[in-house]
Design a protein around this motif. Structure first.
Motif, mmCIF file in Angstrom:
data_model
loop_
_atom_site.group_PDB
_atom_site.id
_atom_site.type_symbol
_atom_site.label_atom_id
_atom_site.label_comp_id
_atom_site.label_asym_id
_atom_site.label_seq_id
_atom_site.Cartn_x
_atom_site.Cartn_y
_atom_site.Cartn_z
ATOM 1 N N ASN A 110 34.770 95.288 17.394
ATOM 2 C CA ASN A 110 35.761 96.077 16.660
ATOM 3 C C ASN A 110 36.365 95.327 15.479
ATOM 4 O O ASN A 110 37.555 95.455 15.173
ATOM 5 C CB ASN A 110 36.887 96.547 17.596
ATOM 6 C CG ASN A 110 36.346 97.383 18.737
ATOM 7 O OD1 ASN A 110 35.502 98.248 18.532
ATOM 8 N ND2 ASN A 110 36.804 97.101 19.947
ATOM 9 N N GLN A 111 35.538 94.553 14.798
ATOM 10 C CA GLN A 111 35.931 93.870 13.575
ATOM 11 C C GLN A 111 35.099 94.409 12.416
ATOM 12 O O GLN A 111 33.955 94.818 12.607
ATOM 13 C CB GLN A 111 35.718 92.362 13.673
ATOM 14 C CG GLN A 111 36.559 91.663 14.720
ATOM 15 C CD GLN A 111 36.235 90.178 14.783
ATOM 16 O OE1 GLN A 111 35.100 89.765 14.565
ATOM 17 N NE2 GLN A 111 37.234 89.370 15.077
ATOM 18 N N ILE A 112 35.679 94.385 11.237
ATOM 19 C CA ILE A 112 34.924 94.652 10.020
ATOM 20 C C ILE A 112 34.534 93.309 9.428
ATOM 21 O O ILE A 112 35.398 92.518 9.036
ATOM 22 C CB ILE A 112 35.747 95.457 8.994
ATOM 23 C CG1 ILE A 112 36.156 96.814 9.566
ATOM 24 C CG2 ILE A 112 34.941 95.642 7.710
ATOM 25 C CD1 ILE A 112 35.014 97.773 9.801
ATOM 26 N N LEU A 135 31.565 86.469 4.389
ATOM 27 C CA LEU A 135 32.873 86.237 3.778
ATOM 28 C C LEU A 135 33.924 86.067 4.876
ATOM 29 O O LEU A 135 33.825 86.673 5.949
ATOM 30 C CB LEU A 135 33.246 87.406 2.870
ATOM 31 C CG LEU A 135 32.272 87.682 1.709
ATOM 32 C CD1 LEU A 135 32.764 88.858 0.871
ATOM 33 C CD2 LEU A 135 32.091 86.448 0.842
ATOM 34 N N PRO A 136 34.945 85.261 4.619
ATOM 35 C CA PRO A 136 35.950 85.011 5.668
ATOM 36 C C PRO A 136 36.826 86.218 5.961
ATOM 37 O O PRO A 136 37.430 86.303 7.017
ATOM 38 C CB PRO A 136 36.774 83.860 5.085
ATOM 39 C CG PRO A 136 36.597 83.970 3.600
ATOM 40 C CD PRO A 136 35.197 84.472 3.401
ATOM 41 N N THR A 137 36.908 87.169 5.026
ATOM 42 C CA THR A 137 37.766 88.331 5.218
ATOM 43 C C THR A 137 37.233 89.220 6.329
ATOM 44 O O THR A 137 36.052 89.512 6.396
ATOM 45 C CB THR A 137 37.838 89.158 3.921
ATOM 46 O OG1 THR A 137 38.249 88.302 2.858
ATOM 47 C CG2 THR A 137 38.835 90.298 4.059
ATOM 48 N N ASN A 138 38.114 89.636 7.219
ATOM 49 C CA ASN A 138 37.713 90.604 8.232
ATOM 50 C C ASN A 138 38.938 91.390 8.715
ATOM 51 O O ASN A 138 40.069 90.928 8.622
ATOM 52 C CB ASN A 138 37.031 89.922 9.420
ATOM 53 C CG ASN A 138 37.978 89.039 10.199
ATOM 54 O OD1 ASN A 138 38.333 87.958 9.741
ATOM 55 N ND2 ASN A 138 38.393 89.479 11.366
ATOM 56 N N GLU A 147 37.177 99.574 -2.871
ATOM 57 C CA GLU A 147 36.655 98.673 -1.842
ATOM 58 C C GLU A 147 37.587 98.511 -0.645
ATOM 59 O O GLU A 147 37.605 97.462 0.007
ATOM 60 C CB GLU A 147 36.280 97.311 -2.434
ATOM 61 C CG GLU A 147 35.175 97.405 -3.480
ATOM 62 C CD GLU A 147 34.617 96.053 -3.888
ATOM 63 O OE1 GLU A 147 35.121 95.029 -3.400
ATOM 64 O OE2 GLU A 147 33.665 96.027 -4.686
ATOM 65 N N HIS A 148 38.351 99.534 -0.320
ATOM 66 C CA HIS A 148 39.032 99.589 0.970
ATOM 67 C C HIS A 148 38.067 100.198 1.983
ATOM 68 O O HIS A 148 37.245 101.048 1.649
ATOM 69 C CB HIS A 148 40.300 100.436 0.886
ATOM 70 C CG HIS A 148 41.421 99.774 0.133
ATOM 71 N ND1 HIS A 148 42.203 98.784 0.683
ATOM 72 C CD2 HIS A 148 41.888 99.968 -1.118
ATOM 73 C CE1 HIS A 148 43.102 98.389 -0.195
ATOM 74 N NE2 HIS A 148 42.928 99.093 -1.308
ATOM 75 N N VAL A 149 38.197 99.789 3.233
ATOM 76 C CA VAL A 149 37.332 100.297 4.280
ATOM 77 C C VAL A 149 37.994 101.489 4.968
ATOM 78 O O VAL A 149 39.173 101.443 5.317
ATOM 79 C CB VAL A 149 37.013 99.212 5.322
ATOM 80 C CG1 VAL A 149 36.095 99.761 6.414
ATOM 81 C CG2 VAL A 149 36.359 98.009 4.649
ATOM 82 N N LEU A 150 37.210 102.572 5.153
ATOM 83 C CA LEU A 150 37.659 103.750 5.876
ATOM 84 C C LEU A 150 36.994 103.796 7.246
ATOM 85 O O LEU A 150 35.907 103.251 7.431
ATOM 86 C CB LEU A 150 37.302 105.028 5.110
ATOM 87 C CG LEU A 150 37.926 105.230 3.729
ATOM 88 C CD1 LEU A 150 37.349 106.480 3.078
ATOM 89 C CD2 LEU A 150 39.439 105.323 3.815
ATOM 90 N N GLU A 152 46.033 94.032 2.472
ATOM 91 C CA GLU A 152 45.701 92.671 2.885
ATOM 92 C C GLU A 152 44.422 92.625 3.728
ATOM 93 O O GLU A 152 43.901 91.557 4.024
ATOM 94 C CB GLU A 152 46.849 92.057 3.702
ATOM 95 C CG GLU A 152 48.068 91.661 2.875
ATOM 96 C CD GLU A 152 48.894 92.878 2.488
ATOM 97 O OE1 GLU A 152 48.889 93.866 3.257
ATOM 98 O OE2 GLU A 152 49.544 92.842 1.422
ATOM 99 N N GLY A 153 43.941 93.796 4.144
ATOM 100 C CA GLY A 153 42.732 93.839 4.950
ATOM 101 C C GLY A 153 42.921 93.323 6.354
ATOM 102 O O GLY A 153 41.997 92.761 6.950
ATOM 103 N N THR A 154 44.125 93.504 6.919
ATOM 104 C CA THR A 154 44.398 92.972 8.253
ATOM 105 C C THR A 154 44.757 94.051 9.270
ATOM 106 O O THR A 154 44.780 93.780 10.466
ATOM 107 C CB THR A 154 45.557 91.955 8.194
ATOM 108 O OG1 THR A 154 46.710 92.593 7.613
ATOM 109 C CG2 THR A 154 45.164 90.752 7.354
#
Length: 369
Positions: free
Chosen positions: A231-233, A246-249, A271-274, A292-294
């Protein structure tokens, strides 16, 4: 003296203005009128629809080398959809399965041999590496009517894998450079790109990618977005020959307790995730990753964009594409619906022809060289 003027002898500027205003199907037909019209089409360089079309595929049991396409997201809102048949796609086309699209290009899976890429407008084919070329844990067993994949002593046939597969396709219309990523079930991913004569594994249980399985994938601007089994992007950068994690998740997706294969992801223009549950005949809550993508925020509006779920991306809502709409497919039907009102529409071809078995959305495009 006759006042009749041949349509094939129109002034070049006038002819080009006419051709530029045609939809892509009429444009493809116009190329075959005469040599002058074909030459004028070559000067236009590219044609692309601004709204998604439905492409309807033949039943796998039929020897059919054609498919149907329709601009039903606009015509279907006002009346009966109009369909166009694309011919000469190959005698084996009806027995193969489309698992991804990019413009006019289709990623096709031949259940008995391999993957290939086909342009439905020009009939060009891009041959992809054979499965046996794979560099990784995957082993291939050829059978009479199917192909068997063996991964760590567990096996799955292509017929079973296609029902739980995710794939993305990217093709450069001008150079024909391509990238194909394919997941076989939850635990195995592989990719091939231009210049490769083999398939390469993307580790899902170990290594810096830290994917831990794959529930869904989306691709935009050289980045592969993976919804992991944890359950991570996770995001992989494909701008170089080898993908870089990439470190972002984004962790803790809102459907944590839901069963696999019922969650779909997409990427917005910014580039936001839906994320949304994939339910037949329903539009459920959509969530978007925060700035922040968190974490995830509930989406009440797509802010002037439309989400084409089969492509995994949103597009600016122009021409026939409605803002705040979601477009998705299930089996032989295509749907569209307003996110805010939860109102649904469906392609009007329920009784069209029993010889057609499944459909999906695509955005047609064609580049002239």
């Amino acid at each position: 003296m006759s006042n009749m003027v041949s349509w094939s002898k129109l002034h070049d500027d006038v002819l080009q203005l006419i051709l530029e205003g045609l939809d892509i199907i009429t444009y493809v037909r116009a190329r075959t009128v005469c040599k002058d019209w074909y030459a004028a089409c070559k000067r236009i360089t590219s044609v692309q629809e601004k709204s998604p079309w439905a492409i309807i595929f033949p039943d796998g049991r039929s020897k059919c080398g054609s498919c149907l396409v329709s601009d039903c997201c606009t015509s279907g809102l006002t009346g009966k959809c109009k369909f166009y048949r694309l011919h000469n796609l190959g005698n084996d086309f009806g027995t193969h399965r489309c698992i991804a699209t990019c413009g006019g290009w289709l990623l096709m899976l031949d259940l008995r041999s391999s993957l290939y890429v086909l342009n439905v407008f020009t009939r060009e084919r891009i041959k992809l590496p054979p499965f046996e070329s794979h560099k990784g844990r995957l082993c291939v067993e050829r059978r009479r009517r199917d192909t068997n994949f063996v991964i760590n002593k567990s096996s799955v046939t292509t017929r079973n894998a296609v029902n739980k597969t995710n794939a993305v396709l990217w093709v450069d219309e001008r150079t024909k450079r391509y990238l194909v990523v394919w997941s076989i079930g939850l635990w195995y991913m592989m990719y091939a790109r231009s210049g490769f004569d083999f398939w390469r594994e993307i580790p899902t249980r170990e290594g810096p990618e830290n994917l831990y399985g794959c529930q869904d994938i989306a691709y935009k601007d050289n980045k592969l977005y993976v919804l992991s089994r944890q359950n991570q992007i996770r995001i992989l950068d494909f701008s170089q020959e080898l993908p870089l994690a990439l470190p972002t998740n984004v962790e803790h997706q809102p459907f944590t307790n839901d069963r696999p294969w019922r969650v779909k992801i997409g990427v917005t223009v910014s580039e936001h995730v839906l994320m949304v549950k994939n339910r037949l005949n329903k539009i459920l809550k959509i969530f978007k990753s925060d700035s922040e993508g968190t974490s995830w925020d509930t989406v009440e509006s797509l802010e002037g964009e439309a989400w084409i779920m089969d492509l995994g991306v949103t597009v600016p809502a122009v021409n026939g594409t409605k803002p705040n709409y979601i477009y998705y497919s299930k089996d032989k039907y295509v749907y569209w619906g307003d996110v805010s009102t939860q109102e649904l529409g469906m392609g009007q071809y329920v009784n069209l022809n029993r010889n057609f078995s499944y459909a999906r959305w695509f955005i047609p495009s064609l580049r002239e060289l």
